[in-house]
Design a protein around this motif. Structure first.
Motif, PDB file in Angstrom:
ATOM      1  N   PHE A 162       0.844  -1.188   0.000  1.00 40.33           N
ATOM      2  CA  PHE A 162       0.000   0.000   0.000  1.00 40.33           C
ATOM      3  C   PHE A 162       0.888   1.250   0.000  1.00 40.33           C
ATOM      4  N   THR A 163       0.326   2.379  -0.425  1.00 44.27           N
ATOM      5  CA  THR A 163       1.017   3.664  -0.274  1.00 44.27           C
ATOM      6  C   THR A 163       0.377   4.420   0.878  1.00 44.27           C
ATOM      7  N   THR A 164       1.167   5.254   1.536  1.00 35.68           N
ATOM      8  CA  THR A 164       0.618   6.120   2.581  1.00 35.68           C
ATOM      9  C   THR A 164       1.597   7.241   2.882  1.00 35.68           C
ATOM     10  N   ASN A 165       1.160   8.153   3.724  1.00 32.81           N
ATOM     11  CA  ASN A 165       2.009   9.262   4.160  1.00 32.81           C
ATOM     12  C   ASN A 165       2.878   8.819   5.320  1.00 32.81           C
ATOM     13  N   THR A 166       4.155   9.096   5.221  1.00 31.64           N
ATOM     14  CA  THR A 166       5.101   8.767   6.284  1.00 31.64           C
ATOM     15  C   THR A 166       4.700   9.420   7.605  1.00 31.64           C
TER      16      THR A 166
ATOM     17  N   LEU B 143       8.308   0.780   4.572  1.00 29.56           N
ATOM     18  CA  LEU B 143       9.466   0.836   3.681  1.00 29.56           C
ATOM     19  C   LEU B 143       9.649   2.264   3.169  1.00 29.56           C
ATOM     20  N   GLU B 144      10.859   2.788   3.320  1.00 29.76           N
ATOM     21  CA  GLU B 144      11.137   4.146   2.872  1.00 29.76           C
ATOM     22  C   GLU B 144      12.293   4.209   1.881  1.00 29.76           C
ATOM     23  N   ASP B 145      12.775   3.045   1.432  1.00 28.46           N
ATOM     24  CA  ASP B 145      13.890   3.015   0.475  1.00 28.46           C
ATOM     25  C   ASP B 145      13.375   3.348  -0.919  1.00 28.46           C
ATOM     26  N   SER B 146      14.254   3.862  -1.758  1.00 25.57           N
ATOM     27  CA  SER B 146      13.846   4.331  -3.089  1.00 25.57           C
ATOM     28  C   SER B 146      13.342   3.199  -3.987  1.00 25.57           C
ATOM     29  N   ASP B 147      13.919   2.005  -3.891  1.00 25.22           N
ATOM     30  CA  ASP B 147      13.460   0.892  -4.735  1.00 25.22           C
ATOM     31  C   ASP B 147      12.000   0.542  -4.448  1.00 25.22           C
ATOM     32  N   SER B 148      11.649   0.474  -3.186  1.00 28.53           N
ATOM     33  CA  SER B 148      10.266   0.150  -2.799  1.00 28.53           C
ATOM     34  C   SER B 148       9.309   1.243  -3.238  1.00 28.53           C
ATOM     35  N   LYS B 149       9.715   2.490  -3.039  1.00 29.94           N
ATOM     36  CA  LYS B 149       8.863   3.613  -3.411  1.00 29.94           C
ATOM     37  C   LYS B 149       8.647   3.669  -4.923  1.00 29.94           C
ATOM     38  N   GLU B 150       9.694   3.425  -5.689  1.00 24.52           N
ATOM     39  CA  GLU B 150       9.580   3.444  -7.150  1.00 24.52           C
ATOM     40  C   GLU B 150       8.759   2.262  -7.659  1.00 24.52           C
TER      41      GLU B 150
ATOM     42  N   ASP C 294       0.379  10.270  -8.684  1.00 26.07           N
ATOM     43  CA  ASP C 294       0.608  10.218  -7.239  1.00 26.07           C
ATOM     44  C   ASP C 294       1.064  11.555  -6.667  1.00 26.07           C
ATOM     45  N   THR C 295       1.499  12.462  -7.537  1.00 21.03           N
ATOM     46  CA  THR C 295       1.910  13.779  -7.033  1.00 21.03           C
ATOM     47  C   THR C 295       0.725  14.534  -6.429  1.00 21.03           C
ATOM     48  N   MET C 296      -0.489  14.068  -6.700  1.00 18.87           N
ATOM     49  CA  MET C 296      -1.671  14.643  -6.060  1.00 18.87           C
ATOM     50  C   MET C 296      -1.574  14.452  -4.534  1.00 18.87           C
ATOM     51  N   TYR C 297      -1.016  13.325  -4.129  1.00 19.76           N
ATOM     52  CA  TYR C 297      -0.859  13.014  -2.701  1.00 19.76           C
ATOM     53  C   TYR C 297       0.535  13.360  -2.183  1.00 19.76           C
ATOM     54  N   TYR C 298       1.524  13.215  -3.062  1.00 11.22           N
ATOM     55  CA  TYR C 298       2.923  13.409  -2.693  1.00 11.22           C
ATOM     56  C   TYR C 298       3.531  14.399  -3.680  1.00 11.22           C
ATOM     57  N   PRO C 299       3.366  15.711  -3.411  1.00  8.38           N
ATOM     58  CA  PRO C 299       3.743  16.736  -4.390  1.00  8.38           C
ATOM     59  C   PRO C 299       5.217  16.756  -4.777  1.00  8.38           C
ATOM     60  N   LEU C 300       6.090  16.223  -3.941  1.00  5.57           N
ATOM     61  CA  LEU C 300       7.519  16.229  -4.264  1.00  5.57           C
ATOM     62  C   LEU C 300       7.938  15.016  -5.085  1.00  5.57           C
TER      63      LEU C 300
ATOM     64  N   THR D  51      10.422  10.852  -4.513  1.00  3.01           N
ATOM     65  CA  THR D  51      11.397  11.067  -3.436  1.00  3.01           C
ATOM     66  C   THR D  51      10.817  11.880  -2.275  1.00  3.01           C
ATOM     67  N   ASP D  52       9.529  12.179  -2.326  1.00  2.00           N
ATOM     68  CA  ASP D  52       8.867  12.941  -1.259  1.00  2.00           C
ATOM     69  C   ASP D  52       9.096  12.230   0.080  1.00  2.00           C
ATOM     70  N   PRO D  53       9.640  12.925   1.077  1.00  2.50           N
ATOM     71  CA  PRO D  53       9.875  12.281   2.374  1.00  2.50           C
ATOM     72  C   PRO D  53       8.580  11.887   3.089  1.00  2.50           C
ATOM     73  N   ASP D  54       7.432  12.430   2.634  1.00  2.00           N
ATOM     74  CA  ASP D  54       6.154  12.071   3.253  1.00  2.00           C
ATOM     75  C   ASP D  54       5.454  10.945   2.489  1.00  2.00           C
ATOM     76  N   TYR D  55       6.183  10.262   1.619  1.00  2.00           N
ATOM     77  CA  TYR D  55       5.654   9.121   0.868  1.00  2.00           C
ATOM     78  C   TYR D  55       6.405   7.875   1.300  1.00  2.00           C
ATOM     79  N   CYS D  56       5.659   6.833   1.662  1.00  2.00           N
ATOM     80  CA  CYS D  56       6.286   5.559   2.004  1.00  2.00           C
ATOM     81  C   CYS D  56       5.396   4.411   1.557  1.00  2.00           C
ATOM     82  N   VAL D  57       5.915   3.230   1.684  1.00  2.00           N
ATOM     83  CA  VAL D  57       5.233   2.004   1.284  1.00  2.00           C
ATOM     84  C   VAL D  57       4.965   1.177   2.529  1.00  2.00           C
TER      85      VAL D  57
END
Length: 138
Positions: A48-52, A88-95, A102-108, A111-117
């Protein structure tokens, strides 16, 4: 149930809402509706995706015990899976589960620090259909 993975997998793939459960710092269960999973590996691993910064992430970091619930409202079927949730906050998992829009939820972006898996690992399950429930191991 003849083919647990196929039956449960088909149900998961059809839902438009998922429910995730966590345990708060006082030991009480918490439940939340979320978007459907982004990816699954059989029924053992569900992503799932969510906010860190979310409350749920802090709860899973403190206590990884979790459950997820998926239901088919039309046929009144449902499955609860019990297991653990890993943040999970590593780049491979996030990608891996990032989608266009998804920028609607994670504007950055990815690599948005408020995006995690959230990676759920199922251990056991309980399926309800036709007025009866059935337990199974995953």
């Amino acid at each position: 149930m003849r083919d647990v993975e196929k039956t449960i997998g088909n149900l998961i793939d059809k839902v438009d809402v998922s429910f995730v459960g966590s345990i708060d710092s006082e030991g009480f269960p918490n439940q939340k509706a979320m978007l459907p999973p982004r990816k699954r590996e059989g029924i053992k691993f569900i992503y799932f995706t969510t906010n860190t910064s979310s409350m749920r992430v802090s709860q899973y970091k403190e206590n990884p015990k979790a459950c997820v619930y998926f239901c088919d409202k039309r046929f009144f079927k449902g499955v609860m899976l019990k297991g653990t949730m890993e943040v999970l906050e590593d780049s491979d998992s996030k990608e891996m589960i990032w989608r266009e829009g998804d920028t609607m939820y994670y504007p950055l972006g990815v690599t948005d620090p408020d995006y995690c898996v959230l990676k759920f690992a199922a251990h056991k399950g309980r399926f309800y259909s036709n007025y009866r429930s059935e337990d199974f191991d995953v």
